[in-house]
Scaffold this motif. Structure first.
Motif, PDB file in Angstrom:
ATOM      1  N   ASN A   3      -7.804   6.030   1.986  1.00  0.00           N
ATOM      2  CA  ASN A   3      -7.834   4.567   2.055  1.00  0.00           C
ATOM      3  C   ASN A   3      -6.473   4.022   2.492  1.00  0.00           C
ATOM      4  O   ASN A   3      -6.384   3.202   3.419  1.00  0.00           O
ATOM      5  CB  ASN A   3      -8.230   4.022   0.668  1.00  0.00           C
ATOM      6  N   GLU A  41      -4.780  -1.382  10.031  1.00  0.00           N
ATOM      7  CA  GLU A  41      -4.876  -2.804   9.669  1.00  0.00           C
ATOM      8  C   GLU A  41      -4.073  -3.699  10.602  1.00  0.00           C
ATOM      9  O   GLU A  41      -4.563  -4.735  11.052  1.00  0.00           O
ATOM     10  CB  GLU A  41      -4.426  -3.025   8.218  1.00  0.00           C
ATOM     11  N   GLU A  88     -11.977  -3.903   3.147  1.00  0.00           N
ATOM     12  CA  GLU A  88     -10.686  -4.380   2.651  1.00  0.00           C
ATOM     13  C   GLU A  88      -9.818  -4.905   3.797  1.00  0.00           C
ATOM     14  O   GLU A  88      -9.194  -5.968   3.694  1.00  0.00           O
ATOM     15  CB  GLU A  88      -9.981  -3.227   1.936  1.00  0.00           C
ATOM     16  N   MET A  89      -9.787  -4.170   4.913  1.00  0.00           N
ATOM     17  CA  MET A  89      -8.953  -4.575   6.053  1.00  0.00           C
ATOM     18  C   MET A  89      -9.458  -5.859   6.700  1.00  0.00           C
ATOM     19  O   MET A  89      -8.681  -6.648   7.236  1.00  0.00           O
ATOM     20  CB  MET A  89      -8.886  -3.444   7.090  1.00  0.00           C
ATOM     21  N   SER A 110     -20.780  -0.434   1.024  1.00  0.00           N
ATOM     22  CA  SER A 110     -20.109   0.717   0.398  1.00  0.00           C
ATOM     23  C   SER A 110     -20.626   0.948  -1.019  1.00  0.00           C
ATOM     24  O   SER A 110     -20.802   2.094  -1.448  1.00  0.00           O
ATOM     25  CB  SER A 110     -18.591   0.505   0.387  1.00  0.00           C
ATOM     26  N   MET A 138     -16.022   5.348   1.073  1.00  0.00           N
ATOM     27  CA  MET A 138     -14.616   4.949   1.130  1.00  0.00           C
ATOM     28  C   MET A 138     -14.252   4.368   2.496  1.00  0.00           C
ATOM     29  O   MET A 138     -13.450   3.430   2.597  1.00  0.00           O
ATOM     30  CB  MET A 138     -13.714   6.144   0.807  1.00  0.00           C
ATOM     31  N   THR A 183     -12.823   0.671   2.847  1.00  0.00           N
ATOM     32  CA  THR A 183     -11.512   0.488   3.474  1.00  0.00           C
ATOM     33  C   THR A 183     -11.580  -0.529   4.605  1.00  0.00           C
ATOM     34  O   THR A 183     -10.728  -1.419   4.705  1.00  0.00           O
ATOM     35  CB  THR A 183     -10.969   1.832   3.997  1.00  0.00           C
ATOM     36  N   ASN A 241       0.819  -1.221   0.000  1.00  0.00           N
ATOM     37  CA  ASN A 241       0.000   0.000   0.000  1.00  0.00           C
ATOM     38  C   ASN A 241       0.848   1.263   0.000  1.00  0.00           C
ATOM     39  O   ASN A 241       0.564   2.221  -0.728  1.00  0.00           O
ATOM     40  CB  ASN A 241      -0.944   0.006   1.213  1.00  0.00           C
ATOM     41  N   LEU A 287      -5.576   4.983   6.261  1.00  0.00           N
ATOM     42  CA  LEU A 287      -6.348   4.196   7.237  1.00  0.00           C
ATOM     43  C   LEU A 287      -5.802   2.785   7.346  1.00  0.00           C
ATOM     44  O   LEU A 287      -5.680   2.232   8.456  1.00  0.00           O
ATOM     45  CB  LEU A 287      -7.826   4.161   6.841  1.00  0.00           C
ATOM     46  N   ILE A 288      -5.456   2.196   6.210  1.00  0.00           N
ATOM     47  CA  ILE A 288      -4.892   0.848   6.224  1.00  0.00           C
ATOM     48  C   ILE A 288      -3.553   0.838   6.967  1.00  0.00           C
ATOM     49  O   ILE A 288      -3.286  -0.045   7.780  1.00  0.00           O
ATOM     50  CB  ILE A 288      -4.721   0.320   4.782  1.00  0.00           C
TER      51      ILE A 288
END
Length: 424
Positions: A264, A272, A324-325, A300, A317, A321, A152, A267-268
């Motif tokens: 995004n 994460e 995704e995590m 989302s 978003m 996000t 990322n 935040l990851i």
């Protein structure tokens, strides 16, 4: 309170072997140097003046090469070892990127993109297998997360630097930087990490195989792949249809779209690893977390149906996000946990192929839906009706992923305890 949270965050990065940190550094250098791929369609259009149809076929060759490379990398990792595959893949693809800039014909680019992606994506399953060898069993999900953080951060830095290179040197500069960083990354790995035939962290208490010995007979794994493919399709909308929608519906600039994507990434980066550490500390069921991830992604996309307020893009978003995590690191972990000893490469090859398939399907499905419904019903429902149909379709697809995840959860809970691997 703040000091405690900071200490807990730092603690989540402790306990990794030296090899894992070198793998992470190598991944960051490689991904930060990945500049050709984000600008590939622009290069083909603006520099080589191909039609949209020709560009789409070149990208199909790109995706097909990625799928075959993922399968081949996993199969060869089991036969000759992940170490040699990683070195061959990155070094050879580095050389190939140097050569690619001199190929400008349509047929030549179709063939060369296919070949390069076969070679380049042999790396991914081999790298996943290497994490299994160099990380302790209890650290594997966190090790996967650490590498994801590097990916990322690399992708956050790479396109920005790529844009500067294009402005100052031109597209040709991207090929030199991309090739050089591939070679630099693998040299760092080769000089600092020695080949390991067998992991010293092998589980000695339960050395047995999981319930099924053949990947093709592992029913929970194949159902889980369906869930992974769908979450991949939803996630890749961020890079295909959503940036177009930002411009057409809300008239956002590229910079504003970039800020949303940067949110995004940030935040990851900050959340994460603590989330993964918490799940592992509490021994929460990995499949259940993936189900939550699929649900958040579905929400989302449904939120995108609210098209009168630009602020919804931030909320959307946030859900994407967190989805995704929740979904991606634990999907990796579950896939690895299903593999019998000596078959990790085969499992991770098929697992990574599911995301290659998702990458192709996400763009093709999304753009086809938008184009068809815009053409057919624009005069009745407005010029962005195709986008609304796409968001609804993708949201319902996410609900299908949730049900697939629940199915896998129920199947794995019926397996004997020592066959659950990291699923439980």
């Amino acid at each position: 309170m703040l000091q405690h949270a900071f200490n807990r965050y730092i603690d989540s990065f402790r306990g990794f072997s030296r090899e894992i940190w070198i793998l992470t550094l190598m991944t960051f250098i490689n991904r930060a140097g990945t500049m050709v791929l984000p600008f590939l369609s622009k290069y083909l259009k603006e520099d080589l003046h191909f039609s949209y149809s020709e560009i789409s076929w070149i990208l199909v060759c790109f995706g097909a090469g990625s799928m075959i490379g993922s399968w081949l990398g996993g199969k060869l990792s089991d036969k000759i070892g992940f170490y040699r595959i990683m070195i061959f893949s990155l070094f050879t693809s580095g050389i190939a990127f140097f050569i690619l800039q001199f190929i400008t014909s349509f047929t030549g680019l179709c063939i060369s993109m296919f070949v390069i992606m076969v070679i380049a994506d042999m790396f991914r399953p081999a790298m996943f297998v290497s994490l299994g060898a160099y990380a302790k069993k209890e650290n594997r999900t966190r090790a996967l997360t650490l590498v994801r953080l590097a990916i990322n951060l690399g992708f956050a830095a790479g396109p920005a630097m790529g844009g500067l290179i294009i402005m100052n040197i031109g597209y040709k500069g991207l090929f030199w930087v991309d090739g050089a960083t591939c070679i630099l990354a693998i040299l760092i790995f080769w000089l600092n990490v020695k080949e390991k035939k067998k992991s010293k962290f092998t589980d000695k208490e339960h050395p047995g195989e999981i319930l099924t010995h053949s990947v093709f007979k592992d029913k929970p794994f194949w159902i889980f792949l369906g869930c992974c493919t769908i979450t991949g399709i939803l996630f890749f909308q961020l890079f295909t249809t959503i940036p177009l929608y930002h411009k057409e519906q809300f008239n956002l600039t590229e910079f504003q779209t970039g800020l949303l994507l940067m949110m995004n990434g940030l935040l990851i980066f900050f959340l994460e690893m603590p989330i993964v550490s918490y799940v592992e500390r509490k021994h929460l069921n990995k499949v259940r977390i993936v189900i939550y991830g699929a649900l958040f992604m579905a929400i989302s996309l449904f939120l995108m149906l609210i098209n009168t307020w630009a602020g919804i893009l931030i909320i959307m978003m946030l859900f994407m996000t967190f989805g995704e995590m929740f979904a991606f690191p634990f999907s990796n972990s579950f896939a690895m946990s299903r593999a019998p000893k000596g078959h990790e490469g085969r499992y991770m090859a098929i697992f990574t192929m599911s995301y290659s398939l998702a990458h192709i399907a996400s763009a093709k499905m999304g753009l086809e839906i938008i184009g068809y419904f815009n053409r057919k019903y624009e005069h009745i429902y407005g010029h962005n009706f195709g986008y609304e149909v796409n968001w609804a379709f993708m949201g319902f697809l996410g609900i299908v992923a949730v049900f697939l995840g629940v199915w896998v959860y129920n199947l794995t809970n019926k397996e004997p305890e020592n066959h659950l691997g990291e699923a439980a």
